[in-house]
Design a protein around this motif. Structure first.
Motif, PDB file in Angstrom:
ATOM      1  N   SER A 107      24.840  23.077  46.154  1.00  0.00           N
ATOM      2  CA  SER A 107      24.128  23.151  47.436  1.00  0.00           C
ATOM      3  C   SER A 107      24.168  21.787  48.121  1.00  0.00           C
ATOM      4  O   SER A 107      24.161  20.741  47.460  1.00  0.00           O
ATOM      5  N   GLU A 108      24.213  21.797  49.440  1.00  0.00           N
ATOM      6  CA  GLU A 108      24.313  20.556  50.205  1.00  0.00           C
ATOM      7  C   GLU A 108      23.065  19.689  50.048  1.00  0.00           C
ATOM      8  O   GLU A 108      23.133  18.468  50.193  1.00  0.00           O
ATOM      9  N   SER A 109      21.929  20.306  49.734  1.00  0.00           N
ATOM     10  CA  SER A 109      20.702  19.532  49.531  1.00  0.00           C
ATOM     11  C   SER A 109      20.805  18.631  48.301  1.00  0.00           C
ATOM     12  O   SER A 109      20.129  17.600  48.224  1.00  0.00           O
ATOM     13  N   GLU A 110      21.663  19.010  47.341  1.00  0.00           N
ATOM     14  CA  GLU A 110      21.836  18.215  46.117  1.00  0.00           C
ATOM     15  C   GLU A 110      22.644  16.949  46.359  1.00  0.00           C
ATOM     16  O   GLU A 110      22.587  16.010  45.564  1.00  0.00           O
ATOM     17  N   ILE A 111      23.425  16.942  47.451  1.00  0.00           N
ATOM     18  CA  ILE A 111      24.348  15.826  47.700  1.00  0.00           C
ATOM     19  C   ILE A 111      24.160  15.283  49.114  1.00  0.00           C
ATOM     20  O   ILE A 111      25.111  14.804  49.732  1.00  0.00           O
ATOM     21  N   ALA A 112      22.937  15.352  49.596  1.00  0.00           N
ATOM     22  CA  ALA A 112      22.644  14.959  50.981  1.00  0.00           C
ATOM     23  C   ALA A 112      23.046  13.512  51.280  1.00  0.00           C
ATOM     24  O   ALA A 112      23.561  13.210  52.363  1.00  0.00           O
ATOM     25  N   ASN A 113      22.846  12.609  50.318  1.00  0.00           N
ATOM     26  CA  ASN A 113      23.179  11.203  50.540  1.00  0.00           C
ATOM     27  C   ASN A 113      24.677  11.013  50.746  1.00  0.00           C
ATOM     28  O   ASN A 113      25.112  10.370  51.703  1.00  0.00           O
TER      29      ASN A 113
END
Length: 252
Positions: free
Chosen positions: A85-91
């Motif tokens: 999920s994109e929330s896991e790799i937001a940085n």
């Protein structure tokens, strides 16, 4: 009439075997049978994926099966939901360090990675690995039917020691070679500074022969002309002399 012919042609194409080499086809069947006994996830993958591992194992079905089963174990633990999920790799996504746009003349998706947008001191090694997997999964999802490879343009303009991440590079290399064998078509390295060549020597021993032969270092003065040999101008990014806009991978 033309519609009927198109439908018949499409149906014939769909029924066409993905693997035409008889030896490879027979070995894929053997390998599938061996792996299916060990891991039920085997039935969820197509013959082309099994063939990629077969080739990675030098057409040795036993060796290739071990590689493939190891991959399935990794996938189960690393992609329990089937995706990152994109929330896991937001940085990592916020730095827009990887973009994907266009295809080369062989129909392979084009990925652009910007070395100077990666700063390991401001990142998390585990997140970066998940980012690599997210990127590879997204690229593979964009593959046209029957296409297995993608190409990378690695832009190192402005790259320096603050962007150097040996541990991250080795982790990305391991994921690519062990979990996505046969996916890399070519890497064009552009704007490579002298400092990068020193770092490259540390990584070189971990690069397998198949990957090494796909790396091309492009001279600055021949950058656009070299890329246009394999990529149409309409499919080449505008920053390299083409007409395609730059699109971050999360927006592609």
């Amino acid at each position: 009439m033309e519609n009927k012919e198109n439908k018949e042609a499409a149906a014939e194409y769909e029924n066409e075997p993905l693997i035409k080499d008889e030896l490879e086809r027979s070995k894929v069947k053997i390998m599938r049978a061996l792996c299916d006994q060990e891991d039920p996830l085997t039935k969820d993958v197509d013959d082309l994926m099994i063939r990629r591992f077969l080739r990675a194992g030098g057409l040795d079905t036993e060796k290739a099966s071990k590689l493939f089963l190891k991959y399935l174990t990794w996938k189960r633990s690393y992609l329990p939901k089937g995706h990152i999920s994109e929330s896991e790799i937001a940085n990592d996504l916020s730095h827009k360090k990887v973009c994907m746009q266009g295809h080369d003349k062989m129909g392979r998706p084009i990925v652009v990675a910007f070395g100077n947008r990666h700063n390991p001191s401001k990142g998390n090694p585990e997140e970066f690995k998940r980012f690599v997997v997210y990127t590879l999964e997204k690229i593979c999802a964009r593959m046209p039917r029957g296409e297995e490879k993608f190409v990378v343009i690695g832009d190192l303009q402005g790259w320096g020691y603050t962007h150097s991440d040996i541990r991250g590079y080795l982790a990305a290399l391991s994921i690519l070679q062990d979990c996505y064998p046969g996916r890399l078509g070519k890497i064009y390295v552009v704007h490579a500074p002298y400092l990068f060549m020193k770092v490259r020597k540390l990584i070189q021993p971990f690069v397998d022969s198949n990957t090494k032969q796909r790396i091309v270092f492009v001279e600055n003065k021949k950058l656009t002309s070299t890329l246009l040999e394999d990529i149409e101008e309409s499919q080449l990014l505008d920053i390299f002399g083409g007409k395609m806009p730059l699109v971050p991978i999360q927006d592609s």
